[in-house]
Design an enzyme around this catalytic site. Structure first.
Site, PDB file in Angstrom:
ATOM      1  N   ALA A  23     -31.670 -72.817 -40.894  1.00 26.15           N
ATOM      2  CA  ALA A  23     -32.338 -71.785 -41.691  1.00 26.15           C
ATOM      3  C   ALA A  23     -32.438 -72.151 -43.156  1.00 26.15           C
ATOM      4  CB  ALA A  23     -31.593 -70.462 -41.538  1.00 26.15           C
ATOM      5  N   SER A  77     -31.659 -75.706 -44.251  1.00 24.86           N
ATOM      6  CA  SER A  77     -31.833 -77.145 -44.420  1.00 24.86           C
ATOM      7  C   SER A  77     -32.175 -77.778 -43.083  1.00 24.86           C
ATOM      8  CB  SER A  77     -30.561 -77.789 -44.994  1.00 24.86           C
ATOM      9  OG  SER A  77     -29.480 -77.652 -44.089  1.00 24.86           O
ATOM     10  N   ARG A 128     -32.283 -81.783 -40.830  1.00 20.52           N
ATOM     11  CA  ARG A 128     -31.730 -83.132 -40.750  1.00 20.52           C
ATOM     12  C   ARG A 128     -32.431 -83.906 -39.640  1.00 20.52           C
ATOM     13  NH1 ARG A 128     -25.847 -82.332 -39.009  1.00 20.52           N
ATOM     14  NH2 ARG A 128     -26.937 -80.989 -37.546  1.00 20.52           N
ATOM     15  N   HIS A 168     -33.337 -73.804 -29.169  1.00 22.64           N
ATOM     16  CA  HIS A 168     -32.649 -72.878 -30.048  1.00 22.64           C
ATOM     17  C   HIS A 168     -31.376 -73.582 -30.478  1.00 22.64           C
ATOM     18  CE1 HIS A 168     -30.506 -68.746 -30.690  1.00 22.64           C
ATOM     19  NE2 HIS A 168     -30.821 -69.356 -31.827  1.00 22.64           N
ATOM     20  N   ASP A 169     -31.175 -73.729 -31.786  1.00 20.99           N
ATOM     21  CA  ASP A 169     -30.061 -74.552 -32.263  1.00 20.99           C
ATOM     22  C   ASP A 169     -28.715 -74.080 -31.725  1.00 20.99           C
ATOM     23  OD1 ASP A 169     -29.996 -72.247 -33.859  1.00 20.99           O
ATOM     24  OD2 ASP A 169     -30.327 -73.306 -35.747  1.00 20.99           O
ATOM     25  N   THR A 170     -28.557 -72.771 -31.515  1.00 20.83           N
ATOM     26  CA  THR A 170     -27.294 -72.286 -30.959  1.00 20.83           C
ATOM     27  C   THR A 170     -27.107 -72.757 -29.523  1.00 20.83           C
ATOM     28  OG1 THR A 170     -27.481 -70.335 -32.368  1.00 20.83           O
ATOM     29  CG2 THR A 170     -25.832 -70.264 -30.623  1.00 20.83           C
ATOM     30  N   THR A 195     -25.518 -70.597 -41.125  1.00 18.91           N
ATOM     31  CA  THR A 195     -26.135 -69.480 -41.836  1.00 18.91           C
ATOM     32  C   THR A 195     -25.839 -68.176 -41.105  1.00 18.91           C
ATOM     33  OG1 THR A 195     -27.886 -70.908 -42.686  1.00 18.91           O
ATOM     34  CG2 THR A 195     -28.306 -68.536 -42.676  1.00 18.91           C
ATOM     35  N   GLY A 218     -20.937 -75.603 -39.533  1.00 18.57           N
ATOM     36  CA  GLY A 218     -20.413 -75.709 -40.884  1.00 18.57           C
ATOM     37  C   GLY A 218     -19.141 -74.924 -41.112  1.00 18.57           C
TER      38      GLY A 218
END
Length: 490
Positions: free
Chosen positions: A13, A15, A17, A242-244, A265, A413
């Protein structure tokens, strides 16, 4: 020896990579899982005048420029790039006509979604929606955004909606698909993963707006000539887009006794189940059911997450005219007494961008409570409040999934925030295993590598590789109740 080199495009959300991964087994038969971040770039929303107001948008074409450069660097550095996989945050999409993007996609934090909630609920209520899609009410879900698009007349022009990772994959390959894990976040697909044609008809949405649904591990095809300015034989392979979903695939856990927190985030707190868990208790607890890799179900609750901390620091940096060093602030906060009260990290007042410290202070003052008076106290209050929200959601997740939580796995993170992990262990009374921080990229590359035959097995096999390669850090709950546990939510 069987090794594959794959590239993960991971868009968060705030950044993005491009990560290169080498996965497989070496000559001695040992598992190999190496990651190298090749490119990092910001994802800063844009405010653009639309004739009536300044609306918040995501510069997806700009992100694609960074992706192209990062992938070109991967191709130049890697002798045998086999595959590319794309994941991103959920719910946002681009509208297309004839394959062309119709303007910059709106950002999910844009205030137009409030109007979308009213439009949808004039047709179907939240309780019925939950029974159909199993989703926690979030005012920015795709169903609400598309309701606004319809009222504004844009759906009369568009013939396709591609969720952000599917849009990036389309620009790489020319193939339009809807990946299943992200489709499950839209509110327009049933708990069986099938488009809810009846609901779409009631809302005046054409089901053909969405492309065919595919599963993680589907090969979409080669990268189109000229896209990367460098030749490559790599193909694009779907992952848990979906990143999760990608992050949870890499959590080194036992799903029968562990709760996960994918903390970036957003803080996604949940349990992995074999099938969706429905019923009024799940809906009233604010939990959602989303599709995972290998047909698993992610029963989870959205907490504001590190957004609260990053927005607080961003406001201080803006007012100071210079960056604020967060690690230094966290170290000082660890020596600061706990606040007498924590604030409600799930309060919608904290959802939008803006002066976060002011809103947090207002939350306290409106309830006649002492607000944090210094920056260090503010950081401590944010971390304590997040830990309190996480602890509540952990116990709810385990209860709704029908097991007793023995461990909490924190990835993303937040796994690097030792103060948060320690307070979470104390507040929940459950050991916390922190790491890996790069869970999303790991899940992305592992699903690709499996699709191309360099590793084999179900999710438990992939998770064992992660646990061996990236052993977590453990935080044990304090024996006695700590001062942080005595802090109460007003």
């Amino acid at each position: 020896m069987s090794l594959s080199t794959v590239a993960a495009v991971d868009l968060g959300a705030t950044s993005g990579r491009v990560v290169v991964g080498v996965v497989g087994t070496d000559a001695a038969g040992r598992d190999v899982l190496d990651l190298d971040v090749v490119a990092r770039f910001p994802n800063e929303p844009l405010r653009l005048w639309n004739g009536t107001r300044t609306a918040l948008h995501t510069d997806v074409p700009g992100l694609f420029g960074h992706i192209r450069k990062g992938l070109a660097d991967v191709v130049r550095q890697s002798e045998n790039l086999v595959s590319i996989g794309v994941d991103s945050w959920a719910v946002d999409y681009g509208l297309l006509r004839g394959g062309r993007l119709l303007g910059l996609p709106h950002h999910y934090r844009d205030e137009r979604s409030e109007r979308g909630v009213q439009l949808v609920e004039s047709v179907v209520g939240r309780e019925e929606l939950f029974s159909r899609n199993g989703l926690q009410f979030l005012p920015f879900n795709t169903v609400y955004q598309l309701a606004v698009e319809k009222e504004d007349g844009l759906l009369g022009v568009a013939d396709r909606a591609l969720l952000v990772p599917d849009l990036v994959s389309y620009w790489l390959t020319g193939r339009e698909v809807t990946e299943r894990t992200n489709a499950s976040t839209t509110g327009l697909f049933g708990t069986d993963g099938v488009p809810d044609v009846d609901l779409m008809a009631r809302l005046g949405l054409d089901p053909s707006l969405f492309a065919d649904v595919v599963d993680p591990g589907t090969v979409l095809g080669p990268v189109l000539p000229g896209v990367l300015d460098v030749d490559t034989s790599a193909v694009v392979t779907t992952v848990g887009s979906h990143d999760t979903a990608s992050a949870v695939a890499a959590v080194p856990m036992d799903p029968s006794s562990s709760v996960y927190i994918s903390c970036g985030t957003w803080g996604l707190v949940g349990a992995e189940t074999a099938a969706p868990v429905l019923g009024s208790a799940v809906r009233e607890a604010g939990f959602t059911n989303e599709a995972g890799v290998d047909g698993r179900n992610r029963l989870l609750h959205n907490v504001m997450g590190l957004w609260l901390l990053s927005e607080t620091v961003r406001e201080w940096s803006r007012s100071d005219g210079a960056p604020v060093d967060l690690p230094t602030m966290l170290a000082a906060a660890a020596q600061c007494p706990s606040p007498a009260h924590v604030f409600d990290a799930d309060d919608p007042v904290f959802l939008s961008r803006g002066d976060m410290p002011r809103r947090i202070r207002s939350w306290y003052l409106e309830r006649d409570l002492d607000a944090p008076s210094s920056r260090v106290e503010m950081v401590r209050a944010v971390v304590e409040s997040l830990a309190a929200a996480f602890a509540r959601a952990v116990h709810d997740a385990a209860s709704l999934a029908g097991f007793s939580a023995r461990q909490i796995h924190v990835v993303g993170g937040g796994a690097q925030n030792s103060l948060l992990c320690k307070i979470l262990a104390d507040r929940s009374g459950i050991p916390v295993l922190a790491g890996p921080a790069e869970a999303t990229a790991l899940g992305n590359v592992l699903v690709q590598a499996r699709a191309h035959g360099s590793i084999h097995g179900e999710l438990d096999r992939l998770r064992r590789i992660v646990a061996t390669t990236f052993p977590p850090t453990q935080y044990t709950p304090a024996v006695s109740r700590t001062c942080s546990q005595r802090a109460r939510t007003a």
